[in-house]
Structure formats: C-alpha cells, structure tokens
Design an enzyme around this catalytic site. Structure first.
Site, PDB file in Angstrom:
ATOM      1  N   ASP A  19      -4.253  -2.044  -6.791  1.00  0.00           N
ATOM      2  CA  ASP A  19      -5.478  -1.700  -6.846  1.00  0.00           C
ATOM      3  C   ASP A  19      -5.981  -0.647  -7.826  1.00  0.00           C
ATOM      4  OD1 ASP A  19      -4.563   0.106  -5.240  1.00  0.00           O
ATOM      5  OD2 ASP A  19      -5.822  -0.181  -3.527  1.00  0.00           O
ATOM      6  N   SER A  20      -4.678  -0.213  -8.558  1.00  0.00           N
ATOM      7  CA  SER A  20      -4.865   0.810  -9.597  1.00  0.00           C
ATOM      8  C   SER A  20      -5.921   0.397 -10.558  1.00  0.00           C
ATOM      9  CB  SER A  20      -3.829   1.275 -10.000  1.00  0.00           C
ATOM     10  OG  SER A  20      -2.768   0.398 -10.361  1.00  0.00           O
ATOM     11  N   ASP A  35      -2.022  -5.903  -4.050  1.00  0.00           N
ATOM     12  CA  ASP A  35      -2.563  -4.846  -3.070  1.00  0.00           C
ATOM     13  C   ASP A  35      -3.908  -5.488  -2.284  1.00  0.00           C
ATOM     14  OD1 ASP A  35      -1.430  -2.445  -2.805  1.00  0.00           O
ATOM     15  OD2 ASP A  35      -2.171  -1.807  -4.783  1.00  0.00           O
ATOM     16  N   LYS A  40       0.633  -6.059  -0.345  1.00  0.00           N
ATOM     17  CA  LYS A  40       1.092  -4.483  -0.005  1.00  0.00           C
ATOM     18  C   LYS A  40      -0.164  -3.917   0.615  1.00  0.00           C
ATOM     19  CE  LYS A  40       1.416  -1.203  -3.539  1.00  0.00           C
ATOM     20  NZ  LYS A  40       0.387  -0.174  -3.024  1.00  0.00           N
ATOM     21  N   GLU A  97      -1.726  -0.202   2.467  1.00  0.00           N
ATOM     22  CA  GLU A  97      -1.243   1.383   2.769  1.00  0.00           C
ATOM     23  C   GLU A  97      -1.319   1.810   3.796  1.00  0.00           C
ATOM     24  OE1 GLU A  97      -3.863   3.522   0.105  1.00  0.00           O
ATOM     25  OE2 GLU A  97      -3.163   2.646  -1.786  1.00  0.00           O
ATOM     26  N   GLU A 155       5.192   7.167  -2.176  1.00  0.00           N
ATOM     27  CA  GLU A 155       4.604   7.629  -3.152  1.00  0.00           C
ATOM     28  C   GLU A 155       4.232   9.198  -3.159  1.00  0.00           C
ATOM     29  OE1 GLU A 155       0.980   5.686  -4.742  1.00  0.00           O
ATOM     30  OE2 GLU A 155       0.324   7.482  -5.896  1.00  0.00           O
TER      31      GLU A 155
HETATM   32  O1  KIV Z   1      -2.031   0.446  -7.059  1.00  0.00           O
HETATM   33  C1  KIV Z   1      -1.046   0.811  -7.677  1.00  0.00           C
HETATM   34  O2  KIV Z   1      -0.659   0.737  -8.816  1.00  0.00           O
HETATM   35  C2  KIV Z   1       0.205   1.081  -6.727  1.00  0.00           C
HETATM   36  C3  KIV Z   1       1.194   1.781  -7.196  1.00  0.00           C
HETATM   37  C4  KIV Z   1       1.023   3.274  -7.856  1.00  0.00           C
HETATM   38  C5  KIV Z   1       2.512   1.779  -6.221  1.00  0.00           C
HETATM   39  O3  KIV Z   1      -0.121   1.230  -5.432  1.00  0.00           O
END
Ligand code: KIV
Length: 272
Positions: free
Chosen positions: A52-53, A91, A121, A123, A190
């Site tokens: 989600d980056s 994510d 994934k 969090e 992280e």
């Molecule tokens: O969204 C992302 O790119 C991440 C990484 C920084 C692990 O969660």
C-alpha cells in the site's frame, strides 16, 4: 528446435519456510505495475509485494491510508500478469479489515479472486488475530507486519524506530508468536532495533522479512522506487540506494526535449 516453454518453478509459502530452515535469505521488493513487476521478477526476486506504499509512491498521498481496495486490486492484477516466478503478496488497505474479521475475509477474497495474487499482508498484532484465523481458514495465506505499521501513523504520530523500550519490545515478541499461531506464513518487521528483530526471527518458525530491522531477519524488503532512487526525497538510514534513476530519467527527458526543440529528432533514419 523444441518449442516447449521453459518451466519456471514458482516460489510458494512452503519454499519460503524451507529457505528459512536452510538459512537461505529471502529477497522481497515492491511492484505496483506490469513493467516494474517484470523487471524484479526477471531479476530473480523471491517475493513481490504489491504494497500500500503505492498510496505514496504512485498516487502521491502523504500516507498509506487513502488507497482503496479497488486500487490495490488494479495494481495487483497488473503485477500478476507480469510475474512468472515470485510469490505475489498484496497489502490489505486501511479500512478494509480493522476490527471486523468478516469484512477482512471479504476484502482478502476480493483481492485473491479479482487479481490472482497468492497471499495478502496485514498490519498489526493481537487485534488482527481473529481476522488472520478467519482468512487462513478460508485457504488464503497471510503475511503479518509488526513494528512500524504505517496504517497506524496517526496513532503513533511519527515514523521513528519502534519497540525501543522493553515493554513495547515484549508486546512485539508476544504479538509475533500470536500471529504465527494464528497461521501467518511470514512476518514483516519494520523499523525496530536489530537485536529485537534477531530475537523474533530466532523464536519464530516462520520467516521474518526486515525493513530497517537489521541483518538478523530471514529476508529483507525495500520499496523498489526508493532503492532505485526514483523517489529522491526519502533517505532513511536503512535505505541502500542501488541506482539514481531520478537523475538518469530526468537527464534523458531533458535530452529528448533538447532534441525535439532543435529539430535533431527525428532523423531521416527514424522516419518512414
Ligand atoms: O507497503 C509497503 O511497501 C510495505 C513495505 C514497506 C514492507 O508494507
């Protein structure tokens, strides 16, 4: 000459577990589109994260919170079309799983069904355990994410190193064990002290993938746009830049503009 396609052995969650057992480090990078996903997969990356980056790097938001489930599915679908070998993890975006395990499962199923990715994934620690159990029992592999969790940035207030104090470190270790018991196949750690990340990695059977968490993790992940130097304004201590593509690309565009303005491009041999 044979026309048979060379078969590529897919990386699976089981392969990652075996890599940990054999002491082989796991490489993971982000990709959000077809072209970047092809490059990282062709280079031999083990895991592609549709992170989600993308909210920051692709959509220009300040945080990861605004990106939607539809946008994540769109990014993931493009990545799936490119990748032949790597495991593809996506994510679950903010607002699509917190506090409601039924909603979490619904979001995870949409990602798997509509994009064709291999895992999701999420969090968080204890508060996502019910969701992890529900999603895993539906047959969807889940990667956890502890330490600095950018979806909770407004709760923490800063992007500084997490779990430096003993109490927070204890909670992280206990969360990691709970997530492993709930069925997570791997865990991102992280921005936590390297000694804590090493301890978590030694305690867990499942692989840990570190970002700003030192060399004791079972693998490493970076945001591809950061490590390639496309994204210039982000330089935390943990980031190793492998290229300066911002300057390379900007230089190429300036050269093109010059050639167009001067009439040098196109030449006769570049025309019909
Ligand atoms: O969204 C992302 O790119 C991440 C990484 C920084 C692990 O969660």
């Amino acid at each position: 000459m044979s026309t048979a396609k060379k078969s590529v052995k897919r990386v699976t969650t089981h392969v990652l577990r075996a890599m940990k057992e054999q002491g082989i480090k796991i490489s993971m990078l982000t990709a959000y589109d077809y072209s970047m996903a092809r490059i990282v997969d062709d280079a031999g990356i083990d895991v592609v994260l549709v992170g989600d980056s993308a909210s920051n790097v692709i959509h220009g938001h300040e945080t990861t919170l605004p990106i939607t489930l539809d946008q994540m599915i769109d990014h993931a679908s493009s990545v799936v079309r490119a990748v032949k070998r790597a495991l593809i993890v996506v994510d679950l975006p903010f607002g699509h799983y917190q506090g409601d395990s039924k909603n979490a499962l619904k979001s995870a199923i949409r990602i798997m069904k509509e994009s064709g990715a291999h895992a999701i994934k999420m969090e968080g620690g204890e508060f996502i355990v019910d969701s992890v159990k529900r999603i895993v029992s539906a047959g969807i592999p889940v990667m956890g994410h502890l330490g600095l969790t950018p979806q909770s940035i407004y709760k923490f207030g800063t992007y500084t190193v997490r779990a430096k104090e003993e109490e927070e470190a204890k909670i992280l270790l206990s969360d990691a064990t709970k997530l492993e018991k709930a069925g997570c196949f791997a865990m991102v750690l992280e921005k936590i002290p390297r000694q804590l990340a090493r301890e978590a990695s030694e305690r867990l059977y499942v692989p840990t993938i570190g970002i700003g968490a030192g060399n004791g993790c079972d693998g490493q992940v970076l945001v591809t746009h950061d490590m390639l130097g496309i994204n210039k304004g982000f330089s935390p201590r943990f980031l190793r830049r492998y290229a300066n593509l911002y300057d390379v690309m900007k230089g190429a565009v300036e050269h093109y503009i010059e050639d167009v303005k001067s009439g040098d491009f196109p030449k006769d041999e570049e025309a019909y």
